[in-house]
Design a protein around this motif. Sequence first.
Motif, PDB file in Angstrom:
ATOM      1  N   LEU A   1       0.827  -1.209   0.000  1.00 11.91           N
ATOM      2  CA  LEU A   1       0.000   0.000   0.000  1.00 11.91           C
ATOM      3  C   LEU A   1       0.858   1.254   0.000  1.00 11.91           C
ATOM      4  N   LEU A   2       2.036   1.144   0.602  1.00 12.00           N
ATOM      5  CA  LEU A   2       2.938   2.296   0.619  1.00 12.00           C
ATOM      6  C   LEU A   2       3.395   2.632  -0.797  1.00 12.00           C
ATOM      7  N   HIS A   3       3.694   1.602  -1.588  1.00 11.70           N
ATOM      8  CA  HIS A   3       4.095   1.827  -2.973  1.00 11.70           C
ATOM      9  C   HIS A   3       2.950   2.408  -3.798  1.00 11.70           C
ATOM     10  N   VAL A   4       1.739   1.887  -3.555  1.00 17.22           N
ATOM     11  CA  VAL A   4       0.573   2.407  -4.275  1.00 17.22           C
ATOM     12  C   VAL A   4       0.354   3.873  -3.932  1.00 17.22           C
ATOM     13  N   ALA A   5       0.449   4.189  -2.662  1.00 14.92           N
ATOM     14  CA  ALA A   5       0.269   5.582  -2.239  1.00 14.92           C
ATOM     15  C   ALA A   5       1.345   6.470  -2.839  1.00 14.92           C
ATOM     16  N   GLY A   6       2.553   5.945  -2.945  1.00 14.58           N
ATOM     17  CA  GLY A   6       3.641   6.724  -3.539  1.00 14.58           C
ATOM     18  C   GLY A   6       3.378   7.029  -5.000  1.00 14.58           C
ATOM     19  N   VAL A   7       2.844   6.047  -5.721  1.00 20.08           N
ATOM     20  CA  VAL A   7       2.525   6.264  -7.134  1.00 20.08           C
ATOM     21  C   VAL A   7       1.430   7.314  -7.284  1.00 20.08           C
ATOM     22  N   VAL A   8       0.371   7.192  -6.468  1.00 16.55           N
ATOM     23  CA  VAL A   8      -0.729   8.156  -6.550  1.00 16.55           C
ATOM     24  C   VAL A   8      -0.238   9.561  -6.215  1.00 16.55           C
ATOM     25  N   ALA A   9       0.598   9.658  -5.189  1.00 16.30           N
ATOM     26  CA  ALA A   9       1.130  10.969  -4.814  1.00 16.30           C
ATOM     27  C   ALA A   9       2.012  11.543  -5.919  1.00 16.30           C
TER      28      ALA A   9
ATOM     29  N   GLY B   1       1.599   6.458 -14.514  1.00  8.72           N
ATOM     30  CA  GLY B   1       0.990   6.011 -13.263  1.00  8.72           C
ATOM     31  C   GLY B   1       0.298   4.675 -13.412  1.00  8.72           C
ATOM     32  N   ALA B   2      -0.437   4.500 -14.508  1.00  8.45           N
ATOM     33  CA  ALA B   2      -1.114   3.222 -14.739  1.00  8.45           C
ATOM     34  C   ALA B   2      -0.105   2.094 -14.916  1.00  8.45           C
ATOM     35  N   GLY B   3       0.999   2.381 -15.602  1.00 10.46           N
ATOM     36  CA  GLY B   3       2.034   1.368 -15.762  1.00 10.46           C
ATOM     37  C   GLY B   3       2.673   0.992 -14.440  1.00 10.46           C
ATOM     38  N   ALA B   4       2.918   1.988 -13.586  1.00 11.60           N
ATOM     39  CA  ALA B   4       3.510   1.711 -12.274  1.00 11.60           C
ATOM     40  C   ALA B   4       2.575   0.863 -11.422  1.00 11.60           C
TER      41      ALA B   4
ATOM     42  N   LEU C   1       0.589  -3.751  -8.334  1.00  9.02           N
ATOM     43  CA  LEU C   1      -0.623  -4.325  -7.764  1.00  9.02           C
ATOM     44  C   LEU C   1      -0.733  -5.848  -7.814  1.00  9.02           C
ATOM     45  N   PRO C   2      -0.201  -6.565  -8.835  1.00 11.22           N
ATOM     46  CA  PRO C   2      -0.348  -8.026  -8.820  1.00 11.22           C
ATOM     47  C   PRO C   2       0.175  -8.644  -7.527  1.00 11.22           C
ATOM     48  N   VAL C   3      -0.586  -9.605  -7.018  1.00 10.14           N
ATOM     49  CA  VAL C   3      -0.251 -10.216  -5.737  1.00 10.14           C
ATOM     50  C   VAL C   3       1.018 -11.038  -5.860  1.00 10.14           C
ATOM     51  N   ALA C   4       1.680 -11.216  -4.718  1.00  5.68           N
ATOM     52  CA  ALA C   4       2.910 -12.005  -4.688  1.00  5.68           C
ATOM     53  C   ALA C   4       2.586 -13.483  -4.859  1.00  5.68           C
ATOM     54  N   GLY C   5       3.582 -14.230  -5.259  1.00  5.70           N
ATOM     55  CA  GLY C   5       3.389 -15.653  -5.420  1.00  5.70           C
ATOM     56  C   GLY C   5       4.139 -16.169  -6.623  1.00  5.70           C
ATOM     57  N   PRO C   6       4.038 -17.478  -6.881  1.00  7.69           N
ATOM     58  CA  PRO C   6       4.790 -18.077  -7.981  1.00  7.69           C
ATOM     59  C   PRO C   6       4.446 -17.496  -9.350  1.00  7.69           C
ATOM     60  N   GLY C   7       3.215 -17.051  -9.537  1.00  9.05           N
ATOM     61  CA  GLY C   7       2.822 -16.542 -10.852  1.00  9.05           C
ATOM     62  C   GLY C   7       2.862 -15.037 -10.965  1.00  9.05           C
ATOM     63  N   ARG C   8       3.544 -14.366 -10.045  1.00 10.49           N
ATOM     64  CA  ARG C   8       3.516 -12.901 -10.078  1.00 10.49           C
ATOM     65  C   ARG C   8       4.170 -12.347 -11.344  1.00 10.49           C
ATOM     66  N   SER C   9       5.225 -12.951 -11.786  1.00 14.26           N
ATOM     67  CA  SER C   9       5.906 -12.470 -12.984  1.00 14.26           C
ATOM     68  C   SER C   9       4.965 -12.474 -14.184  1.00 14.26           C
ATOM     69  N   LEU C  10       4.202 -13.553 -14.341  1.00 11.60           N
ATOM     70  CA  LEU C  10       3.262 -13.639 -15.455  1.00 11.60           C
ATOM     71  C   LEU C  10       2.148 -12.615 -15.309  1.00 11.60           C
ATOM     72  N   ARG C  11       1.661 -12.431 -14.064  1.00 12.64           N
ATOM     73  CA  ARG C  11       0.583 -11.462 -13.854  1.00 12.64           C
ATOM     74  C   ARG C  11       1.053 -10.039 -14.151  1.00 12.64           C
ATOM     75  N   VAL C  12       2.272  -9.702 -13.761  1.00 10.59           N
ATOM     76  CA  VAL C  12       2.813  -8.375 -14.058  1.00 10.59           C
ATOM     77  C   VAL C  12       2.984  -8.204 -15.570  1.00 10.59           C
TER      78      VAL C  12
END
Length: 754
Positions: free
Chosen positions: A377-385, A419-422, A427-438
């Motif tokens: 959430l800190l990263h998301v807030a940083g992007v929005v700011a 901003g949308a790219g960041a 935003l994709p959740v952590a886990g084994p498939g995070r690379s594919l989701r990103v």
Amino acid sequence: MRPEVRGRLGPWLGLLAGMALVYRSVLQGRMLAGRDAFRIFIPDSAFLLEALRAGELPLWNPYLRLGQPFAATLYSQVLYPPRLLTVLLAGPELGLTLQHLLHVVIAAVGTFLLLRHLRASRPAALLGSAAFALSQPFAVLAAQQNVASAAAWTGLLLLASRRAALQPSSRRVAQVALVAGLAFLAGSPETFLWQAPLALAVALAARREVRTLVATGAGIVWGFVLGAVVAVPALEFARHSTRGAGRMDRLEWSLSWPQLLSVAWPFAEQPRSLYWSGDDQFFILVLFLGTLVCVLALAGLGHSRRTLPFGLGALVLTALALGSHFPPAAFVLQFPPFHLFRYPVKYFVGAVFCLAVLAAFGLDVLSRRARRGRRSLLHVAGVVAAVFAALLVGPPLTRLPLFRSGVEAGLPWVVLALGAGALAFILPVAGPGRSLRVRRALAVVALVELGAFHLMQGDTGSTPLEFLRRPSRLAAAIPPGYAGRVSVDLSADLITEVSSTVSTQAAPLPGEGGSYIALSRDALVPNRFMEERLRVFEGYGAPEPLRIESLYESGARAAFDLAGVGYYVRRGPPPFEDLVPVLALPGLPTLYRSDTALPRAFVVHRARVADDEEAQAAFVDPSQPLRHTALLAEGEPLKGPGCEGSTARVTGAGLSWVEVALEACSPGYLVLSDSHYPGWEATLDGAPVPVRRANAVMRAVRVPSGAHSVRFDYRPGSVRLGGLLSALALGALLLALSPRKRKERPPSGEPLLT
């Protein structure tokens, strides 16, 4: 549907959906018809179809200027299979649209397959193919069909080159030759000029061996020889045209620095400079590739040895495209073979391809880096700011004198896209498939940005098919079978922006409101007079044969009379007071008639040898001495008072031949007011006679007294030589690509037969 099937079909369904969005006007029944599409390529297609229906080779164009080579103007694509296929099946107007859509598919498929061969992921390959084939620059190149057609083969050419490098064989080299030959026949030698070294660089990056360069280089040269049937005449035409003689501004329409910024920053080039007279180019009207695509391309730099050719290609081709705005490029472009071409911005098409490929690699690079990341959430807030801060702080910076006002207009787009790219990265959740989701999230955001810009940009030049096919009312007012010439005023063409602009100078047509495109044939806008089969003194687009342009630009009555101009199309008052108005329709140019024009063929009984300077001066002399005297570049002079009463009449004419019946009261010269050019032959009563260059630009044949028949035929040796080379190259290609039967192995114990 099984996942593997869905995975294979997905990219192609996405391609069709993207094409439906980008070319939605076609789904509404409108034809692509940007400025040069309806001024050059549709008329050329109509001429090509006319020649094929008449059973003639489309070698000579009698409708432009005093006549000039057609096949030798490479952009005519006379032997390019997709052009021939679409024109024959759908006609000139619809065929142009189908041809462009076909090359969108070729570009997308070729780029996708190349990226997959380079081990890019499927989403990355899809993004790279869309960033090139569905980009705004490629869409507006529908008006420059030869450039779009040639560039579309880049992916397949590089793919074939890399395969030939990894597994050299005659068959692999032949595959390179096949694609290279198609790319060259597409009619954009400037495109082939950057495709060839890029293909060599990609092959060398695959395997650093001499045989790599030999295999790929041999395939490219082989492909060039396949196109020798048009290449050799084109080289001949270069020697006999104003462009080959260095009488053109090679740096005209160089990419300006604000336009370079607009590749990643929309509207950064606004407001543009004046058409033809400013710093900006108008060849590629829109250059925006996408903010995220450009960021991903930067991320793809230095990814591996495979990306090196594309990084260098993007850098070098962008530098060349800057032309006059970058002194090193301006210096390089004055040397062969660059000196033969104008509009340096054409090289940026190659940079667009390289950036699209780099963007695909950048997507994979960032997705791998995101493998161990986690949503915060800190990263998301940083992007929005950061987005809000940029929107607040950015406007004053964009108003600096360094930038044009359009930079401020494009600021929200850039900030929101980044901003949308960041967020897609975070935003994709952590886990084994995070690379594919990103990877998927970033690809979707980049593709959405591409589609959103297309929707915002709107139509860049199209019109209903029936308006393109509407015949000219001005042409209908000229008597059928008229054998003389018409003059159109090139300087009266005041429409300088995207060609769907409504014209205030033209009478409206039902349902179209008087658009420039819809009225172009009605007003005989160059070169749409070719569709009406009118021979015109002037011309647009194609290279100008030597010595002709200065004659019609002189505005001298003597020049127009000698060229046989019997009708004039002008907006406003006539160029000469004695012209008779024939047709004046509201808003359209007025058609005037002249009663002083010489016939297309006439006989003179005085001739002498003179240099070009004297001949051109006599051409525009108000006393019109060339009505009675021929000034020859070489040949037998004729002296004496001569006689009166000789007659000459054109009894038959095709695209590449003319027959004249004459009655000469004494020995003289038959003068034909058509261009003198290498390859024209003549017979007098069936016997070959030499064709002389008369009056600087015309053809003349020595004739004795009495009744005779003279026939002129265009049989260029350059076409015969080029055709022989192309036939040999094609035969070798078919042999190399033909299926080979495997030798059957004998049963065990039996010897092999040799």
